[in-house]
Design a protein around this motif. Structure first.
Motif, PDB file in Angstrom:
ATOM      1  N   ILE A  70       1.026  -1.053   0.121  1.00  0.00           N
ATOM      2  CA  ILE A  70       0.036  -0.350   0.231  1.00  0.00           C
ATOM      3  C   ILE A  70       0.733   1.247   0.051  1.00  0.00           C
ATOM      4  CG2 ILE A  70      -1.838   1.050   1.249  1.00  0.00           C
ATOM      5  CD1 ILE A  70      -2.401  -1.364   3.000  1.00  0.00           C
ATOM      6  N   LYS A  71       1.955   1.569   1.219  1.00  0.00           N
ATOM      7  CA  LYS A  71       2.624   2.264   0.672  1.00  0.00           C
ATOM      8  C   LYS A  71       3.285   2.520  -0.630  1.00  0.00           C
ATOM      9  CE  LYS A  71       5.823   5.195   3.517  1.00  0.00           C
ATOM     10  NZ  LYS A  71       7.138   5.428   3.447  1.00  0.00           N
ATOM     11  N   ILE A  72       3.910   1.379  -0.961  1.00  0.00           N
ATOM     12  CA  ILE A  72       4.450   1.497  -2.194  1.00  0.00           C
ATOM     13  C   ILE A  72       3.883   2.458  -3.467  1.00  0.00           C
ATOM     14  CG2 ILE A  72       5.413   0.642  -4.322  1.00  0.00           C
ATOM     15  CD1 ILE A  72       6.500  -1.508  -2.753  1.00  0.00           C
ATOM     16  N   SER A  73       2.063   2.229  -3.117  1.00  0.00           N
ATOM     17  CA  SER A  73       1.199   2.485  -4.538  1.00  0.00           C
ATOM     18  C   SER A  73       1.189   4.755  -3.590  1.00  0.00           C
ATOM     19  CB  SER A  73      -0.166   1.909  -3.903  1.00  0.00           C
ATOM     20  OG  SER A  73       0.074   0.308  -4.501  1.00  0.00           O
ATOM     21  N   ALA A  74       1.066   4.571  -2.906  1.00  0.00           N
ATOM     22  CA  ALA A  74       0.981   5.865  -2.308  1.00  0.00           C
ATOM     23  C   ALA A  74       2.192   6.915  -2.851  1.00  0.00           C
ATOM     24  CB  ALA A  74       0.816   6.375  -0.559  1.00  0.00           C
ATOM     25  N   ASP A  75       3.477   5.606  -2.555  1.00  0.00           N
ATOM     26  CA  ASP A  75       5.004   6.171  -2.402  1.00  0.00           C
ATOM     27  C   ASP A  75       5.069   6.997  -4.209  1.00  0.00           C
ATOM     28  OD1 ASP A  75       5.271   6.814  -0.043  1.00  0.00           O
ATOM     29  OD2 ASP A  75       6.485   5.240  -0.307  1.00  0.00           O
ATOM     30  N   ALA A  76       3.718   6.040  -4.900  1.00  0.00           N
ATOM     31  CA  ALA A  76       4.649   5.915  -6.637  1.00  0.00           C
ATOM     32  C   ALA A  76       3.444   7.312  -6.484  1.00  0.00           C
ATOM     33  CB  ALA A  76       4.410   4.767  -7.144  1.00  0.00           C
ATOM     34  N   LEU A  77       2.912   7.534  -6.343  1.00  0.00           N
ATOM     35  CA  LEU A  77       1.724   8.745  -7.093  1.00  0.00           C
ATOM     36  C   LEU A  77       1.803   9.853  -6.682  1.00  0.00           C
ATOM     37  CD1 LEU A  77      -2.479   7.863  -5.668  1.00  0.00           C
ATOM     38  CD2 LEU A  77      -1.302   8.128  -8.458  1.00  0.00           C
ATOM     39  N   ILE A 110       0.131  11.409   1.002  1.00  0.00           N
ATOM     40  CA  ILE A 110      -0.216  11.521   1.988  1.00  0.00           C
ATOM     41  C   ILE A 110      -0.188  10.684   3.030  1.00  0.00           C
ATOM     42  CG2 ILE A 110      -2.040  12.470  -0.423  1.00  0.00           C
ATOM     43  CD1 ILE A 110      -2.906   9.313   0.005  1.00  0.00           C
ATOM     44  N   GLU A 111      -0.958  11.329   3.925  1.00  0.00           N
ATOM     45  CA  GLU A 111      -0.938   9.918   4.956  1.00  0.00           C
ATOM     46  C   GLU A 111      -1.893   8.657   4.945  1.00  0.00           C
ATOM     47  OE1 GLU A 111      -2.337   9.558   9.871  1.00  0.00           O
ATOM     48  OE2 GLU A 111      -2.662  11.604   8.802  1.00  0.00           O
ATOM     49  N   LEU A 112      -1.768   7.684   4.818  1.00  0.00           N
ATOM     50  CA  LEU A 112      -2.602   6.359   5.010  1.00  0.00           C
ATOM     51  C   LEU A 112      -3.762   6.143   6.255  1.00  0.00           C
ATOM     52  CD1 LEU A 112       0.023   3.909   3.204  1.00  0.00           C
ATOM     53  CD2 LEU A 112      -1.667   5.064   1.647  1.00  0.00           C
ATOM     54  N   ILE A 113      -4.967   6.912   6.110  1.00  0.00           N
ATOM     55  CA  ILE A 113      -5.959   6.508   6.598  1.00  0.00           C
ATOM     56  C   ILE A 113      -7.367   6.556   5.328  1.00  0.00           C
ATOM     57  CG2 ILE A 113      -5.004   7.860   8.031  1.00  0.00           C
ATOM     58  CD1 ILE A 113      -6.486   9.908   7.490  1.00  0.00           C
ATOM     59  N   LYS A 114      -8.723   6.262   5.784  1.00  0.00           N
ATOM     60  CA  LYS A 114      -9.473   5.961   5.106  1.00  0.00           C
ATOM     61  C   LYS A 114     -10.335   7.021   5.433  1.00  0.00           C
ATOM     62  CE  LYS A 114     -13.041   3.426   6.562  1.00  0.00           C
ATOM     63  NZ  LYS A 114     -13.542   1.913   7.664  1.00  0.00           N
ATOM     64  N   PRO A 115     -10.861   7.055   4.455  1.00  0.00           N
ATOM     65  CA  PRO A 115     -11.650   9.106   4.471  1.00  0.00           C
ATOM     66  C   PRO A 115     -13.617   8.774   4.530  1.00  0.00           C
ATOM     67  CG  PRO A 115     -11.324   8.104   2.204  1.00  0.00           C
ATOM     68  CD  PRO A 115     -10.505   7.222   2.671  1.00  0.00           C
TER      69      PRO A 115
END
Length: 259
Positions: free
Chosen positions: A154-161, A171-176
Motif C-alpha cells: 500500500i505504501k509503495i502505491s502511495a509513494d508512486a503517486l 499523503i497519510e494512509l487513512i480511510k476517508p
C-alpha cells in the motif's frame, strides 16, 4: 528467553519470548549500510529500555528477505549475544510441505507466516501480509504450502503517486469517509485504501475458489502486517488480524530446531 528477528525491506521487527509469551516487540529501520556494531548498539539500547540483558537470551532465530544485511545481523548476534542464530532457509525444520516449483524461492517471511498460521489455526488458510509488498499465501489443512500472489504494498502505491505525478502530494494512509471525495488528498486516500480493499477481497475470493475446487474446506483468512487493521475494517473476506503472526512463527520454528 528467545530473541526473534524478522528482517523486511523497510523494517526489522524484533521480539522477545519468555515461556512462549511475547514480552517485547519493536522495530528498527532496515539499512544495508549499517554495520554489525551499529545494529548492536541499537538493539542493546532497546534491550536496556525493556530491562533485558543480553545474557538473558538463550536462543536467536532470524528470517530475512534482505540478503545484503544478513552478514551484519548475524555478526551482531555472535558478537553481542555469543550465540549462533538459526536462520530460516533450506535445511531448517518447519513442519510444512512447500509445493512451490522451486522451494528455495519462497520468501522466508511467507514460510514463517505459514508455519504460525498452520500451528495456530489448524485449518485451510489464506494468509495476507501487508508489508513493503503485500503477499497472499495458501496453506492446506494438512500443512501444504501451495503458493500465492505478490502485489505492491500500500505504501509503495502511495509513494508512486507522489513521485510520478507532479501535482499529487504525499499523503497519510487513512480511510476517508466516502469514495466520492472533494479534495485531492481525500481522493488519493479513497483510491488507494478502498482500491486496496477491493483488491484484497477479489484475490482472496479467487484463492478460496481454487482451494475449494482442490477439495479443501473454505479457508480461514488471517491478515498481518502494519496496515492489516486499516484494510480489515471494510474487507468482507478477512476473518482475523494477527499482528504478531510472523514473530510467533519464528518462535515455533526455533522450537522445532533448537536441538
Amino acid at each position: 528467553m528467545i530473541f526473534v528477528l524478522d528482517a523486511g525491506n523497510t523494517n526489522i521487527v524484533l521480539g522477545i519470548f519468555k515461556d512462549k509469551k511475547l514480552i517485547m516487540e519493536c522495530r528498527i529501520g532496515t539499512d544495508a549500510k549499517r554495520t554489525a556494531d551499529e545494529y548492536g548498539i541499537q538493539v542493546l539500547k532497546l534491550f536496556s529500555h525493556n530491562n533485558i540483558k543480553p545474557s538473558d537470551i538463550k536462543g536467536v532465530i532470524i528470517s530475512s528477505v534482505v540478503p545484503n544485511i544478513m552478514y551484519s545481523i548475524e555478526h551482531m548476534i555472535r558478537k553481542y549475544f555469543k550465540l549462533n542464530p538459526v536462520v530460516v532457509g533450506p535445511g531448517v525444520k518447519t513442519g510444512i510441505n512447500i509445493k512451490y516449483d522451486n522451494p528455495k524461492f519462497v520468501g522466508a517471511d511467507r514460510i514463517v507466516n505459514a508455519v504460525a498460521s498452520h500451528e495456530i489455526y489448524k485449518k485451510p488458510l489464506v494468509i495476507i501480509d501487508f508489508g513493503t509488498a503485500t503477499t497472499y499465501c495458501a496453506v492446506t489443512k494438512k500443512g501444504d504450502y501451495l503458493g500465492g500472489a505478490i502485489c505492491p504494498g500500500i505504501k509503495i502505491s502511495a509513494d508512486a503517486l507522489f513521485e510520478k505525478a507532479a501535482k499529487l502530494p504525499r499523503i497519510e494512509l487513512i480511510k476517508p469517509k466516502r469514495i466520492i471525495s472533494k479534495s485531492t488528498v481525500a481522493s488519493m486516500q479513497a483510491g488507494i485504501v478502498y482500491g486496496y480493499i477491493g483488491q484484497v477481497d477479489y484475490i482472496v475470493s479467487k484463492m478460496k475458489k481454487e482451494m475449494v475446487a482442490m477439495g479443501e474446506e473454505e479457508p480461514f483468512v488471517v491478515a498481518t502486517g502494519g496496515l492489516a487493521k486499516l484494510i480489515a475494517q471494510d474487507s468482507i473476506t478477512i476473518d482475523e488480524v494477527n499482528p504478531f503472526l510472523t514473530l510467533e512463527g519464528l518462535r515455533i520454528i526455533y522450537e522445532k530446531n533448537k536441538e
